[in-house]
Write an enzyme that holds these catalytic residues in place. Structure first.
Site, PDB file in Angstrom:
ATOM      1  N   ASP A   1       4.154  -0.766  24.475  1.00 53.79           N
ATOM      2  CA  ASP A   1       5.448  -0.446  24.185  1.00 53.79           C
ATOM      3  C   ASP A   1       5.583   0.021  22.997  1.00 53.79           C
ATOM      4  O   ASP A   1       6.705  -0.601  21.982  1.00 53.79           O
ATOM      5  CB  ASP A   1       6.702  -1.533  24.253  1.00 53.79           C
ATOM      6  CG  ASP A   1       5.950  -2.401  24.627  1.00 53.79           C
ATOM      7  OD1 ASP A   1       5.673  -3.029  23.857  1.00 53.79           O
ATOM      8  OD2 ASP A   1       7.183  -3.517  24.558  1.00 53.79           O
TER       9      ASP A   1
ATOM     10  N   GLU B   1       4.614  -2.969  21.356  1.00 54.10           N
ATOM     11  CA  GLU B   1       4.572  -4.667  20.647  1.00 54.10           C
ATOM     12  C   GLU B   1       2.833  -4.619  20.644  1.00 54.10           C
ATOM     13  O   GLU B   1       1.720  -4.726  21.067  1.00 54.10           O
ATOM     14  CB  GLU B   1       4.745  -5.749  22.157  1.00 54.10           C
ATOM     15  CG  GLU B   1       6.322  -5.848  21.803  1.00 54.10           C
ATOM     16  CD  GLU B   1       7.047  -6.376  22.733  1.00 54.10           C
ATOM     17  OE1 GLU B   1       6.578  -7.343  23.241  1.00 54.10           O
ATOM     18  OE2 GLU B   1       8.326  -6.323  22.923  1.00 54.10           O
TER      19      GLU B   1
ATOM     20  N   HIS C   1       2.819  -3.801  -7.676  1.00 57.46           N
ATOM     21  CA  HIS C   1       3.378  -2.590  -8.237  1.00 57.46           C
ATOM     22  C   HIS C   1       4.243  -3.528  -9.423  1.00 57.46           C
ATOM     23  O   HIS C   1       4.160  -2.795 -10.185  1.00 57.46           O
ATOM     24  CB  HIS C   1       4.165  -2.101  -7.441  1.00 57.46           C
ATOM     25  CG  HIS C   1       5.562  -1.025  -7.524  1.00 57.46           C
ATOM     26  ND1 HIS C   1       5.261  -0.081  -8.520  1.00 57.46           N
ATOM     27  CD2 HIS C   1       6.329  -1.002  -7.876  1.00 57.46           C
ATOM     28  CE1 HIS C   1       5.819   0.529  -8.799  1.00 57.46           C
ATOM     29  NE2 HIS C   1       7.171   0.391  -8.712  1.00 57.46           N
TER      30      HIS C   1
ATOM     31  N   ASP D   1       4.146   7.002 -15.886  1.00 63.47           N
ATOM     32  CA  ASP D   1       5.580   6.391 -16.433  1.00 63.47           C
ATOM     33  C   ASP D   1       5.950   5.441 -17.474  1.00 63.47           C
ATOM     34  O   ASP D   1       4.718   4.348 -17.807  1.00 63.47           O
ATOM     35  CB  ASP D   1       6.120   6.297 -15.536  1.00 63.47           C
ATOM     36  CG  ASP D   1       5.578   5.296 -14.207  1.00 63.47           C
ATOM     37  OD1 ASP D   1       4.956   4.363 -14.400  1.00 63.47           O
ATOM     38  OD2 ASP D   1       5.807   5.727 -13.086  1.00 63.47           O
TER      39      ASP D   1
ATOM     40  N   LYS E   1       8.651   9.730 -17.425  1.00 61.06           N
ATOM     41  CA  LYS E   1       9.236  10.093 -16.096  1.00 61.06           C
ATOM     42  C   LYS E   1       9.962  10.220 -15.856  1.00 61.06           C
ATOM     43  O   LYS E   1      10.669   8.420 -15.508  1.00 61.06           O
ATOM     44  CB  LYS E   1       8.350   9.435 -15.194  1.00 61.06           C
ATOM     45  CG  LYS E   1       8.762  10.436 -13.961  1.00 61.06           C
ATOM     46  CD  LYS E   1       7.134   9.337 -12.743  1.00 61.06           C
ATOM     47  CE  LYS E   1       7.472   8.504 -12.160  1.00 61.06           C
ATOM     48  NZ  LYS E   1       7.663   7.994 -11.153  1.00 61.06           N
TER      49      LYS E   1
ATOM     50  N   SER F   1       2.777  10.376  -2.656  1.00 62.16           N
ATOM     51  CA  SER F   1       2.903  12.333  -2.648  1.00 62.16           C
ATOM     52  C   SER F   1       1.824  12.546  -3.559  1.00 62.16           C
ATOM     53  O   SER F   1       1.576  14.465  -3.136  1.00 62.16           O
ATOM     54  CB  SER F   1       4.209  12.564  -2.889  1.00 62.16           C
ATOM     55  OG  SER F   1       4.809  12.338  -3.949  1.00 62.16           O
ATOM     56  N   GLY F   2       1.608  12.446  -4.463  1.00 58.50           N
ATOM     57  CA  GLY F   2       0.734  12.669  -5.346  1.00 58.50           C
ATOM     58  C   GLY F   2       1.531  13.911  -6.438  1.00 58.50           C
ATOM     59  O   GLY F   2       1.203  14.114  -7.732  1.00 58.50           O
ATOM     60  N   GLY F   3       3.446  13.606  -6.539  1.00 58.90           N
ATOM     61  CA  GLY F   3       3.752  13.863  -7.661  1.00 58.90           C
ATOM     62  C   GLY F   3       3.662  14.000  -8.382  1.00 58.90           C
ATOM     63  O   GLY F   3       4.098  14.675  -9.632  1.00 58.90           O
TER      64      GLY F   3
HETATM   65  C1  R5P Z   1       5.995   4.290  -9.149  1.00 61.93           C
HETATM   66  O1  R5P Z   1       6.445   4.005  -9.727  1.00 61.93           O
HETATM   67  C2  R5P Z   1       4.295   4.085  -8.515  1.00 61.93           C
HETATM   68  O2  R5P Z   1       3.809   3.726  -9.818  1.00 61.93           O
HETATM   69  C3  R5P Z   1       3.754   5.544  -8.607  1.00 61.93           C
HETATM   70  O3  R5P Z   1       3.600   6.198  -9.995  1.00 61.93           O
HETATM   71  C4  R5P Z   1       4.259   5.692  -7.609  1.00 61.93           C
HETATM   72  O4  R5P Z   1       4.861   5.538  -6.413  1.00 61.93           O
HETATM   73  C5  R5P Z   1       3.614   7.487  -7.102  1.00 61.93           C
HETATM   74  O5  R5P Z   1       3.900   7.917  -6.247  1.00 61.93           O
HETATM   75  P1  R5P Z   1       4.105   9.708  -5.935  1.00 61.93           P
HETATM   76  O6  R5P Z   1       2.615   9.834  -5.829  1.00 61.93           O
HETATM   77  O7  R5P Z   1       4.549  10.661  -4.840  1.00 61.93           O
HETATM   78  O8  R5P Z   1       4.450  10.305  -7.234  1.00 61.93           O
END
Ligand code: R5P
Length: 317
Positions: free
Chosen positions: A41, A43, A134, A174, A197, A228-230
């Site tokens: 299940d 768990e 983070h 950023d 950003k 996601s790499g964005g």
């Molecule tokens: C954002 O504050 C983090 O430091 C990364 O820049 C972010 O989590 C990267 O996410 P993604 O690759 O989806 O743009």
């Protein structure tokens, strides 16, 4: 006879066994014998197959994808250790998931980083070791000691060896990453640029403008997470548009979800250097643009120092 030597042991969850084995090897220890499995299940079940009474146990588990299962596994490992009379339990979390929700950006949302901190503490951890959190203030979400290790020296060594004699500049993707990027820029003695950003929706990013001159420079982008790499791909495009010669990217935690690897392959990134805080062995096989640096020696050294009650911060001086 009374024995006052506290035995150190390493127990691993299943999220990143190769890193755990590597750390244990560096410490000349064997991983604690466990039986960790999921029931039909879903768990999670954790059983410790050896005596750990009175031992000082380090539990290694990244709360990477599947984040909920891996987090639950970590909590059950800590709970099992507490109920087996371990003397103290250090949660070693190379990648601390759920960290990005660390404040209320919009009303009526959760602060997952705080909730996860409470869960880990209440399960019975007496100390946390993690890497490139983070945001530094997450340390304050815990009322137990937190050792936040940095990859800056590892990345700086790589750059000094592999990118010497280049016209380098460090770029923060950023505003939130400026402190991290400045740390590396200072260590390798180069200038700093910042990308302003703006994120329009969670999971989507858009580059606005670059603060600093990147013309004809070999750029080094530093970030804690590539998901996601964005963020990174947009940052690379913006730097190339502004006249940068090449872009190298250094990221600690390679979440690499969805189409991230394809985006990187198609991008103008010269090289993406990541660590093994998350196990990506299968995902990045044969992706020549991605190189992995191991954090095992750093983690092993920190564990050794914690065990011997010597300074961890001096690792970064
Ligand atoms: C954002 O504050 C983090 O430091 C990364 O820049 C972010 O989590 C990267 O996410 P993604 O690759 O989806 O743009």
């Amino acid at each position: 006879m009374y024995k006052d030597d506290v035995l150190m042991k390493i127990l691993s969850g299943t999220s990143n066994l190769s890193l755990s084995r590597n750390i244990a090897r560096q410490l000349k220890l064997k991983l604690v014998n466990t039986n960790i499995k999921s029931f039909a299940d879903g768990e999670v079940y954790v059983e410790i197959n050896e005596n750990i009474r009175g031992n000082s146990v380090f539990v290694i588990q990244s709360t990477s994808t599947p984040a909920n299962d891996n987090l639950m596994e970590l909590l059950l490992c800590i709970d099992a250790l507490r109920r087996s009379s371990a003397k103290n339990i250090t949660a070693v979390i190379p990648y601390f998931g759920y960290a990005r929700q660390d404040r209320k950006v919009v009303p009526r949302t959760s602060i997952s980083a705080k909730l996860v901190s409470n869960l880990i503490t209440n399960a019975g951890a007496s100390r946390i070791v993690t890497v490139d959190l983070h945001s530094g203030q997450i340390q304050g979400f815990f009322d137990i000691p937190v050792d936040n290790l940095f990859t800056t020296p590892l990345f700086a060594r790589y750059i000094k060896k592999n990118l010497k004699n280049k016209n380098l500049i460090c770029v923060s993707p950023d505003v939130g990453g400026v402190q991290r990027t400045r740390g590396l820029a200072t260590k390798i003695n180069v200038d700093l640029a910042i990308i302003d950003k703006r994120r329009l929706q969670p999971g989507k990013s858009q580059v606005m403008r670059i603060i600093g001159n990147v013309q004809n420079k070999e750029c080094i982008i530093v970030d804690d997470i590539i998901d996601s790499g964005g963020t990174i791909v947009n940052a690379v495009d913006a730097l190339i548009r502004e006249g940068a010669k090449s872009v190298y990217v250094f990221v600690t935690h390679a979440v690499l979800s969805g189409e991230a690897i394809n985006k990187i392959k198609k991008s103008k990134i010269n090289k993406l250097i990541i660590t093994d805080s998350i196990d990506n062995t299968k995902k990045i096989k044969n992706v020549s643009k991605i190189q992995v640096l191991s954090i095992a020696p750093l983690m092993a050294e920190a564990i050794k120092r914690i065990s011997n009650s010597t300074s961890v911060s001096s690792l970064f001086n």
